[in-house]
Design a protein around this motif. Sequence first.
Motif, PDB file in Angstrom:
ATOM      1  N   PRO A   1     -50.648 -29.564   8.496  1.00 12.11           N
ATOM      2  CA  PRO A   1     -50.998 -30.446   9.616  1.00 12.11           C
ATOM      3  C   PRO A   1     -50.001 -31.594   9.751  1.00 12.11           C
ATOM      4  O   PRO A   1     -49.350 -31.994   8.780  1.00 12.11           O
ATOM      5  CB  PRO A   1     -52.388 -30.954   9.249  1.00 12.11           C
ATOM      6  N   LEU A   2     -49.906 -32.125  10.970  1.00  8.82           N
ATOM      7  CA  LEU A   2     -49.001 -33.226  11.257  1.00  8.82           C
ATOM      8  C   LEU A   2     -49.794 -34.503  11.516  1.00  8.82           C
ATOM      9  O   LEU A   2     -50.977 -34.462  11.847  1.00  8.82           O
ATOM     10  CB  LEU A   2     -48.124 -32.893  12.467  1.00  8.82           C
ATOM     11  N   ILE A   3     -49.135 -35.631  11.379  1.00  7.90           N
ATOM     12  CA  ILE A   3     -49.744 -36.934  11.637  1.00  7.90           C
ATOM     13  C   ILE A   3     -49.135 -37.508  12.918  1.00  7.90           C
ATOM     14  O   ILE A   3     -47.903 -37.618  13.021  1.00  7.90           O
ATOM     15  CB  ILE A   3     -49.501 -37.897  10.465  1.00  7.90           C
ATOM     16  N   PRO A   4     -49.947 -37.885  13.913  1.00  2.83           N
ATOM     17  CA  PRO A   4     -49.411 -38.356  15.196  1.00  2.83           C
ATOM     18  C   PRO A   4     -48.970 -39.811  15.164  1.00  2.83           C
ATOM     19  O   PRO A   4     -49.333 -40.599  16.035  1.00  2.83           O
ATOM     20  CB  PRO A   4     -50.602 -38.149  16.147  1.00  2.83           C
ATOM     21  N   LEU A   5     -48.204 -40.185  14.174  1.00  2.00           N
ATOM     22  CA  LEU A   5     -47.707 -41.550  14.057  1.00  2.00           C
ATOM     23  C   LEU A   5     -46.241 -41.521  13.660  1.00  2.00           C
ATOM     24  O   LEU A   5     -45.808 -40.652  12.899  1.00  2.00           O
ATOM     25  CB  LEU A   5     -48.497 -42.329  13.002  1.00  2.00           C
TER      26      LEU A   5
ATOM     27  N   ARG B   1     -48.251 -34.240   7.125  1.00  4.29           N
ATOM     28  CA  ARG B   1     -49.309 -34.903   6.357  1.00  4.29           C
ATOM     29  C   ARG B   1     -49.064 -34.783   4.858  1.00  4.29           C
ATOM     30  O   ARG B   1     -49.397 -35.694   4.089  1.00  4.29           O
ATOM     31  CB  ARG B   1     -50.669 -34.288   6.708  1.00  4.29           C
ATOM     32  N   ARG B   2     -48.482 -33.677   4.424  1.00  4.41           N
ATOM     33  CA  ARG B   2     -48.270 -33.433   2.987  1.00  4.41           C
ATOM     34  C   ARG B   2     -47.378 -34.509   2.357  1.00  4.41           C
ATOM     35  O   ARG B   2     -47.477 -34.776   1.154  1.00  4.41           O
ATOM     36  CB  ARG B   2     -47.684 -32.041   2.785  1.00  4.41           C
ATOM     37  N   PHE B   3     -46.474 -35.130   3.132  1.00  6.05           N
ATOM     38  CA  PHE B   3     -45.653 -36.211   2.595  1.00  6.05           C
ATOM     39  C   PHE B   3     -46.523 -37.357   2.074  1.00  6.05           C
ATOM     40  O   PHE B   3     -46.161 -38.037   1.120  1.00  6.05           O
ATOM     41  CB  PHE B   3     -44.724 -36.779   3.673  1.00  6.05           C
ATOM     42  N   LEU B   4     -47.660 -37.568   2.763  1.00  3.02           N
ATOM     43  CA  LEU B   4     -48.505 -38.719   2.462  1.00  3.02           C
ATOM     44  C   LEU B   4     -49.511 -38.424   1.365  1.00  3.02           C
ATOM     45  O   LEU B   4     -50.373 -39.246   1.084  1.00  3.02           O
ATOM     46  CB  LEU B   4     -49.236 -39.159   3.735  1.00  3.02           C
ATOM     47  N   GLN B   5     -49.400 -37.260   0.732  1.00  2.00           N
ATOM     48  CA  GLN B   5     -50.266 -36.890  -0.383  1.00  2.00           C
ATOM     49  C   GLN B   5     -49.559 -37.154  -1.709  1.00  2.00           C
ATOM     50  O   GLN B   5     -49.604 -36.348  -2.632  1.00  2.00           O
ATOM     51  CB  GLN B   5     -50.675 -35.415  -0.260  1.00  2.00           C
ATOM     52  N   GLY B   6     -48.871 -38.299  -1.767  1.00  2.00           N
ATOM     53  CA  GLY B   6     -48.236 -38.712  -3.008  1.00  2.00           C
ATOM     54  C   GLY B   6     -46.819 -38.241  -3.213  1.00  2.00           C
ATOM     55  O   GLY B   6     -46.237 -38.479  -4.276  1.00  2.00           O
ATOM     56  N   LEU B   7     -46.224 -37.583  -2.188  1.00  2.00           N
ATOM     57  CA  LEU B   7     -44.869 -37.053  -2.341  1.00  2.00           C
ATOM     58  C   LEU B   7     -43.790 -38.020  -1.861  1.00  2.00           C
ATOM     59  O   LEU B   7     -42.665 -37.972  -2.357  1.00  2.00           O
ATOM     60  CB  LEU B   7     -44.729 -35.726  -1.577  1.00  2.00           C
ATOM     61  N   ASP B   8     -44.097 -38.857  -0.902  1.00  2.00           N
ATOM     62  CA  ASP B   8     -43.089 -39.726  -0.289  1.00  2.00           C
ATOM     63  C   ASP B   8     -43.601 -41.164  -0.253  1.00  2.00           C
ATOM     64  O   ASP B   8     -44.157 -41.602   0.752  1.00  2.00           O
ATOM     65  CB  ASP B   8     -42.769 -39.219   1.120  1.00  2.00           C
TER      66      ASP B   8
END
Length: 368
Positions: free
Chosen positions: A75-79, A205-212
């Motif tokens: 999924p993507l984040i619209p921001l 969204r996966r970036f914001l799960q502790g990866l980046d």
Amino acid sequence: MRRLCPNFDREDGLETVLEVPIPEEMLTNMGSNFALRWQNMLTWMKAQTADKWASPIIAGRFNELSFLLYIVCSPLIPLQVHLDQTVKRSVRETSIEASTAKYIIQQYVAATGGQAAIESVNSMCVIGEVKISASDFYQGDQTIDVRSTQEAGGFVLWQKNPDLWCLEFMVSGCKVSSGSNGKISWRQSSNQQSPFAKGPPRPLRRFLQGLDPRSTANLFLEAMCIGEKIINNDDCFILKLDTSPAAREAQSGPSYEIIHHTIWGYFSQRSGLLVQFEDSRLLRMRTKDGEDVFWETSAESMIQDYKYVDGVNIAHSGRTLVTVFRYGEQSANHKREVEETWKIDEVNFNIWGLNKDFFMPPSELGKD
């Protein structure tokens, strides 16, 4: 994780490098012995043609897997995440909620290695594995457990900045590719000749799960601190961020509209780290008959197992639970739950030679 496929045509031939490494479990489920497993994998690879997808059974199976991969895996984040911002921005002349949020983010940056460490990262490559289980659609007032059977798979994620990234996911033989080249973003599955979806560049969204950590810090700089919550016996601050009307309008299309999209981050008061990430989206779609159907998607990610990689503290495992509601005038209130557990096997920073050409969209988009 398996990264090489044996050469069955020539014993002295070189092994083939898999585009997406696969977990041992996924390979084990393909046969009773080593040779049979790889032969089945080879047969599947050769079956990626349009005539094979014409079979209703095969098409239904892969449409189901594609749905799961879009919902929970990519999924993507619209921001927009602006990396020119700095976490040292002044907290003066802001509300108490906003200044508190900025202070929490400063602690988060320190907990993930410090500003110098996270800003030294200009690109990354992540290899990981996932297990996915899901329920069928059922009436919203029913109680049902997520399926006990699991789909296993792996993924490779390349990133140069939040708007320049590429993700390839392989789960139970179904491959989904997503990416953004800084101008457009897209998603495409192995059983589709053209991209399933495209739009303006958006972060994964996966970036914001502790990866980046850098993107996470810059995203939540505009958030508000709305309170506290105990998660797994850990006192956490809650940061909340709503998408603006302009951002929602930019992400909407002719036949669908994003009514709202809200993001929450839960930051440990003890460690300063992000331990839970949530987002909720309400989408209105117009059918061919002119009726409105609403899709409400809520995702909750538990983020765990932080480890340092080249001085940056990265989460190496977690679990995401997604709940999907579908309702409308002519659509029964249906609910579906999807659960993903993920594990990071390898993280590399500052990839030599990774340039914008690597993130080019599928050729079909170039024809539009």
